[in-house]
Design a protein around this motif. Structure first.
Motif, short mmCIF file in Angstrom:
data_model
loop_
_atom_site.label_atom_id
_atom_site.label_comp_id
_atom_site.label_asym_id
_atom_site.label_seq_id
_atom_site.Cartn_x
_atom_site.Cartn_y
_atom_site.Cartn_z
N GLU A 57 2.95 -5.10 3.13
CA GLU A 57 3.08 -3.66 2.89
C GLU A 57 3.52 -3.40 1.45
O GLU A 57 3.21 -2.34 0.89
CB GLU A 57 4.09 -3.06 3.86
CG GLU A 57 3.63 -3.06 5.31
CD GLU A 57 4.63 -2.40 6.24
OE1 GLU A 57 5.59 -1.76 5.73
OE2 GLU A 57 4.47 -2.52 7.46
N GLU A 58 4.27 -4.33 0.87
CA GLU A 58 4.74 -4.18 -0.51
C GLU A 58 3.53 -4.25 -1.44
O GLU A 58 2.73 -5.19 -1.37
CB GLU A 58 5.75 -5.28 -0.83
CG GLU A 58 6.61 -5.01 -2.04
CD GLU A 58 5.91 -5.39 -3.33
OE1 GLU A 58 6.03 -4.65 -4.31
OE2 GLU A 58 5.23 -6.44 -3.34
N MET A 59 3.38 -3.25 -2.30
CA MET A 59 2.13 -3.07 -3.03
C MET A 59 1.76 -4.24 -3.95
O MET A 59 0.62 -4.68 -3.96
CB MET A 59 2.19 -1.76 -3.84
CG MET A 59 1.85 -0.54 -3.03
SD MET A 59 0.16 -0.53 -2.38
CE MET A 59 0.49 -0.55 -0.62
N GLU A 60 2.71 -4.74 -4.72
CA GLU A 60 2.32 -5.81 -5.65
C GLU A 60 1.86 -7.05 -4.89
O GLU A 60 0.87 -7.70 -5.27
CB GLU A 60 3.47 -6.17 -6.59
CG GLU A 60 3.05 -7.21 -7.62
CD GLU A 60 4.11 -7.51 -8.67
OE1 GLU A 60 4.13 -8.66 -9.14
OE2 GLU A 60 4.90 -6.60 -8.99
N ASN A 61 2.54 -7.38 -3.80
CA ASN A 61 2.12 -8.54 -2.99
C ASN A 61 0.75 -8.31 -2.37
O ASN A 61 -0.07 -9.23 -2.29
CB ASN A 61 3.15 -8.83 -1.90
CG ASN A 61 4.45 -9.38 -2.45
OD1 ASN A 61 4.48 -9.92 -3.56
ND2 ASN A 61 5.53 -9.26 -1.69
N ALA A 62 0.50 -7.07 -1.93
CA ALA A 62 -0.80 -6.76 -1.32
C ALA A 62 -1.92 -6.86 -2.36
O ALA A 62 -2.99 -7.43 -2.09
CB ALA A 62 -0.77 -5.36 -0.70
N VAL A 63 -1.68 -6.33 -3.55
CA VAL A 63 -2.69 -6.37 -4.60
C VAL A 63 -2.96 -7.82 -5.03
O VAL A 63 -4.11 -8.24 -5.19
CB VAL A 63 -2.25 -5.51 -5.81
CG1 VAL A 63 -3.20 -5.72 -7.00
CG2 VAL A 63 -2.21 -4.04 -5.43
N ARG A 64 -1.88 -8.59 -5.17
CA ARG A 64 -2.04 -9.99 -5.58
C ARG A 64 -2.86 -10.77 -4.54
O ARG A 64 -3.76 -11.54 -4.89
CB ARG A 64 -0.66 -10.61 -5.77
CG ARG A 64 -0.63 -11.85 -6.63
CD ARG A 64 0.80 -12.28 -6.90
NE ARG A 64 1.50 -11.35 -7.78
CZ ARG A 64 1.40 -11.35 -9.09
NH1 ARG A 64 0.61 -12.21 -9.70
NH2 ARG A 64 2.07 -10.48 -9.81
N LEU A 65 -2.55 -10.56 -3.26
CA LEU A 65 -3.31 -11.23 -2.20
C LEU A 65 -4.76 -10.79 -2.23
O LEU A 65 -5.68 -11.62 -2.11
CB LEU A 65 -2.70 -10.91 -0.83
CG LEU A 65 -3.50 -11.40 0.39
CD1 LEU A 65 -3.50 -12.93 0.45
CD2 LEU A 65 -2.92 -10.82 1.67
N ALA A 66 -5.00 -9.50 -2.40
CA ALA A 66 -6.36 -8.96 -2.37
C ALA A 66 -7.24 -9.51 -3.49
O ALA A 66 -8.46 -9.63 -3.35
CB ALA A 66 -6.32 -7.44 -2.45
N ILE A 67 -6.59 -9.88 -4.61
CA ILE A 67 -7.36 -10.31 -5.78
C ILE A 67 -7.47 -11.84 -5.88
O ILE A 67 -8.53 -12.37 -6.23
CB ILE A 67 -6.73 -9.74 -7.06
CG1 ILE A 67 -6.89 -8.21 -7.06
CG2 ILE A 67 -7.35 -10.35 -8.31
CD1 ILE A 67 -6.21 -7.52 -8.20
N VAL A 68 -6.39 -12.56 -5.54
CA VAL A 68 -6.40 -14.02 -5.77
C VAL A 68 -6.13 -14.82 -4.50
O VAL A 68 -6.05 -16.05 -4.54
CB VAL A 68 -5.37 -14.42 -6.86
CG1 VAL A 68 -5.71 -13.76 -8.18
CG2 VAL A 68 -3.95 -14.09 -6.43
N GLY A 69 -5.99 -14.15 -3.35
CA GLY A 69 -5.76 -14.89 -2.11
C GLY A 69 -6.96 -15.73 -1.71
O GLY A 69 -8.08 -15.54 -2.21
N LYS A 70 -6.74 -16.64 -0.80
CA LYS A 70 -7.81 -17.52 -0.34
C LYS A 70 -8.84 -16.73 0.46
O LYS A 70 -8.50 -15.96 1.35
CB LYS A 70 -7.24 -18.64 0.54
CG LYS A 70 -8.31 -19.60 1.05
CD LYS A 70 -7.72 -20.66 1.96
CE LYS A 70 -8.82 -21.56 2.51
NZ LYS A 70 -8.28 -22.58 3.46
N ALA A 71 -10.11 -16.92 0.13
CA ALA A 71 -11.20 -16.24 0.83
C ALA A 71 -11.56 -17.01 2.10
O ALA A 71 -11.80 -18.21 2.06
CB ALA A 71 -12.42 -16.12 -0.07
N THR A 72 -11.59 -16.31 3.22
CA THR A 72 -11.88 -16.91 4.52
C THR A 72 -13.03 -16.17 5.20
O THR A 72 -12.99 -14.94 5.28
CB THR A 72 -10.64 -16.83 5.44
OG1 THR A 72 -9.54 -17.46 4.79
CG2 THR A 72 -10.90 -17.51 6.77
#
Length: 300
Positions: free
Chosen positions: A107-122
């Motif tokens: 829910e925390e915006m910076e963590n959400a944005v970071r995951l959305a951009i560089v998280g592992k694609a599944t």
């Protein structure tokens, strides 16, 4: 961080003014992430921006909004040729955020944005309805679908996901079952259903865990049919933590199912209504890729 992988972020207009989101985007840009932002104003904008993402050779398309926004972007991605299909990222900016909550998106915006951009694609599944419509989270029919459609926008703004449940309590006088027939591989049921949930994800309507065992990468949908007239305790149980063994709920796990009814029924596909008397719903296994947290409970 890869400075050459463009991200196109598509934000629902209602959430585009989120200050913490703007700050998070600026932080990642300073770290070298190329991020383009587009804001939707009306239905159809999302698909147009996804086509623009392909033209820009974006590697990631981020859907910033609620379940309806994610649905629109995922649907547009599914319509692309696999070789040019960007990865989906998710930022929860909606009322209920049922899919994002189930998937463990921060829910925390910076963590959400970071995951959305560089998280592992599944690779994840989508469900297709009548060859033309899709859902990433859940299709709901019956009383639950009517409540989701009817809940006033002001109530949703003030109370978030619990607004669906509260509005449902005020509309118990409209409670009626849908006579219908459902069939799939080694499954057949006919009768009166108060609520039908067909889940790729687990919850809908602001936290109602209609399909608590659903997984988004197992090639199947979880079907839940509420048959009891005691719908209030059933919904209460689902809101306060789930009642997976409720004898008034029929469950099945199916790669496809068909639903027919003698009268018009309405299903909400991630909150978007579809009415008719016959529905064929099927899984498209691993048709898109999504950036999800390592601890995502929806992954097999």
């Amino acid at each position: 961080m890869d400075k050459h992988s463009l991200t196109l972020m598509i934000l629902n207009g209602k959430g585009a003014g989120n200050i913490t989101l703007r700050d998070a985007i600026e932080t990642l840009r300073k770290e070298g992430a190329p991020i383009e932002v587009r804001v939707t104003w009306e239905y159809g904008d999302g698909e147009r921006y996804v086509r623009e993402a392909v033209d820009l050779k974006a590697t990631t398309v981020v859907a910033g909004g609620g379940d309806g926004t994610i649905n629109e972007i995922a649907t547009a991605l599914a319509g692309l040729d696999a070789a040019q299909r960007p990865v989906l990222g998710i930022i929860p900016l909606g009322t209920a955020n049922d899919f994002a909550t189930s998937a463990g998106i921060p829910e925390e915006m910076e963590n959400a944005v970071r995951l959305a951009i560089v998280g592992k694609a599944t690779p994840i599944d989508l469900a297709r309805v009548n060859q033309s419509r899709y859902f990433i989270n859940m299709a709901t029919g019956g009383f639950g679908a009517r409540i989701t459609t009817e809940t006033p926008a002001r109530l949703k703004s003030a109370l978030g996901g619990v607004s669906y449940f509260i509005h449902g309590l005020t509309r118990m006088d409209t409670l009626k079952a849908d006579s219908c027939e459902l069939s799939g591989p080694d499954f057949h049921w006919q009768g009166d259903a108060l609520v039908i949930g067909i889940g790729n994800g687990r919850q809908a309507g602001g936290g109602q865990r209609l399909c608590p065992a659903a997984l988004i990468n197992d090639g199947k949908l979880e079907l839940s049919i509420v048959t009891s007239k005691e719908i209030l305790p059933t919904l209460l149980n689902s809101v306060i933590g789930g009642d997976d063994e409720n004898p008034n709920i029929i469950r099945a796990s199916l790669p496809w199912l068909e639903i027919t009814a003698p009268h018009e029924m309405t299903f909400n596909l991630d909150g978007e209504p579809l009415s008719g008397t016959a529905f064929r719903i099927e899984v498209l296994p691993g048709v898109i890729s999504c950036r999800l947290p390592p601890s995502c409970e929806l992954l097999a």
